[in-house]
Design an enzyme around this catalytic site. Structure first.
Site, PDB file in Angstrom:
ATOM      1  N   THR A  10       0.805  -1.222   0.000  1.00  8.78           N
ATOM      2  CA  THR A  10       0.000   0.000   0.000  1.00  8.78           C
ATOM      3  C   THR A  10       0.839   1.272   0.000  1.00  8.78           C
ATOM      4  OG1 THR A  10      -0.155  -0.065   2.419  1.00  8.78           O
ATOM      5  CG2 THR A  10      -1.943  -1.107   1.168  1.00  8.78           C
ATOM      6  N   ARG A  37      -3.193  -3.075   9.752  1.00  8.87           N
ATOM      7  CA  ARG A  37      -4.362  -2.223   9.541  1.00  8.87           C
ATOM      8  C   ARG A  37      -4.952  -2.360   8.140  1.00  8.87           C
ATOM      9  NH1 ARG A  37      -0.044   1.381   9.648  1.00  8.87           N
ATOM     10  NH2 ARG A  37       0.305   2.558   7.727  1.00  8.87           N
ATOM     11  N   CYS A 155      17.961   5.687  -3.884  1.00  9.64           N
ATOM     12  CA  CYS A 155      17.624   6.196  -5.214  1.00  9.64           C
ATOM     13  C   CYS A 155      18.551   7.331  -5.660  1.00  9.64           C
ATOM     14  CB  CYS A 155      16.173   6.656  -5.264  1.00  9.64           C
ATOM     15  SG  CYS A 155      15.681   7.785  -3.947  1.00  9.64           S
ATOM     16  N   LYS A 212      24.831   7.494   3.026  1.00  7.56           N
ATOM     17  CA  LYS A 212      24.365   6.403   2.164  1.00  7.56           C
ATOM     18  C   LYS A 212      24.990   6.505   0.775  1.00  7.56           C
ATOM     19  CE  LYS A 212      19.769   5.760   4.282  1.00  7.56           C
ATOM     20  NZ  LYS A 212      18.304   5.886   4.034  1.00  7.56           N
ATOM     21  N   HIS A 249      15.202  12.873  -9.373  1.00  8.61           N
ATOM     22  CA  HIS A 249      16.334  13.510  -8.701  1.00  8.61           C
ATOM     23  C   HIS A 249      17.302  14.092  -9.728  1.00  8.61           C
ATOM     24  CE1 HIS A 249      14.675  11.900  -5.183  1.00  8.61           C
ATOM     25  NE2 HIS A 249      15.518  10.920  -4.915  1.00  8.61           N
TER      26      HIS A 249
END
Length: 358
Positions: A10, A37, A155, A212, A249
């Site tokens: 989701t 949920r 990414c 990262k 990006h």
């Protein structure tokens, strides 16, 4: 057809997986899972706001028919022995436990950072460091797993590593200075970026992002020797910012090489690399893997994000840099939600399938 499951279906990345796997010629989605949920709800009901009725489907393309009425299961209801492959888009502290559970039995391709920095886990970009796939065999042996975890990079790292591969191989890149201008979608939908923070503004800090990029770029572009990855020796310095752009990006890159290079030589090297990239012909591979645009106003997110369905990395403003002794500088654009995320993960799955790992 290979049987696959999507975990975290989701969320923003999960929705990208739903789209990337729609009518896929090799992979069929047989089960989807999300948090408690959302469990036991149909997909369309799970992404519908219960108060307003608004569908929280964040993509431009419509929801694929195959998934609309699929029932979402809890993660614990996924039995890995029933699948050939699991895609994980869980971006939380739970990711490591979830991916460990499944990788004991079946290959897991992940967009999370949970396993990226483990010594026996390669960070794979299909077409860039294919030889690192051999580390998956070592990972299986080390951990006693039937499957493995194969994570994508952050990414922001993706576009940088793609453009640096030919520069490193041809000219011996030694230093990189990069500034990113990252899209809002990179922060996900929840918690995401507050409209009051990003509108008419630039946020000059993204937590953990710069470390990262530095670590992942070195690992991806390193050499696989004697069962280990020897990180590339080049130095990487970066500043990562968030800008009011929806998707994609943009990065400005300064590179010092071991030998003198000129823009035309770099353009030729990038084009030759793109023309002979290993993933050519795979279902999700773009016609142009790496594209050099000579228009000085390109790349631009709004104009370039849909090139080859977001799978092409676009380079522009190639020019010499006079600060470094042997310097080149350029601007790149990479779609963070396509090549840098779920569709890039599907491309990785295709490559691993062709090589017999799935």
């Amino acid at each position: 057809m290979k049987r696959v499951a999507i975990i975290g279906v989701t969320g923003a990345v999960g929705q990208e997986f739903v789209l990337a796997l729609n009518k896929h010629p090799w992979f069929e989605v047989k089960q989807i899972a999300a948090s408690e949920r959302s469990a036991n709800k149909k997909f369309v009901d799970a992404i519908r706001d219960p108060n307003s009725g608004i569908l929280k489907w964040h993509l431009r393309e419509p929801i694929p028919e195959y998934v609309k009425n699929m029932t979402i299961d809890a993660v614990d209801d996924i039995h890995p022995e029933n699948f050939d492959l699991i895609f994980s888009s869980v971006e939380s502290e739970a990711a490591r436990d979830i991916e460990t559970k499944f990788a004991k039995h079946v290959p897991v391709i992940s967009t999370s950072a949970a396993y990226r920095y483990e010594a026996d886990v390669p960070i794979l970009i299909p077409g860039i460091n294919d030889d690192h796939i051999g580390l998956l065999d070592i990972q299986r042996k080390n951990r006693g797993w039937k499957g493995f975890v194969a994570p994508l990079p952050n990414c922001t790292t993706t576009g940088l590593a793609i453009t640096m591969r030919p520069l490193l191989d041809k000219f011996g890149a030694q230093k990189i200075i990069m500034t990113s201008m990252q899209a809002m979608s990179g922060a996900g939908r929840s918690p995401g970026v507050s409209a009051l923070d990003i509108t008419d503004n630039i946020i000059p800090f993204i937590p953990k992002e710069e470390d990262k990029v530095r670590l992942e770029t070195g690992k991806i572009l390193g050499k696989f020797v004697d069962g280990k990855i020897d990180p590339a020796k080049m130095k990487v310095s970066c500043t990562c910012t968030r800008v009011p752009v929806l998707d994609g990006h943009t990065e400005t890159v300064f590179v010092e090489t071991a030998t003198h290079v000129d823009p035309e030589t770099v353009k030729k090297a990038m084009q030759e690399f793109s023309d002979h990239v290993s993933v050519t012909g795979l279902p999700s591979a773009p016609k142009e893997y790496l594209m050099v645009n000579e228009d000085p106003t390109r790349p631009q997110p709004r104009l370039d994000r849909e090139i080859n369905e977001g799978m092409t990395t676009v380079v522009g403003r190639l020019r010499e840099d006079t600060v470094f002794d042997n310097g080149i500088k350029y601007v790149l654009f990479s779609h963070n939600e396509k090549m840098g995320s779920a569709k890039g993960a599907v491309l990785l799955a295709e490559m691993l399938y062709k090589k017999g790992y799935i």
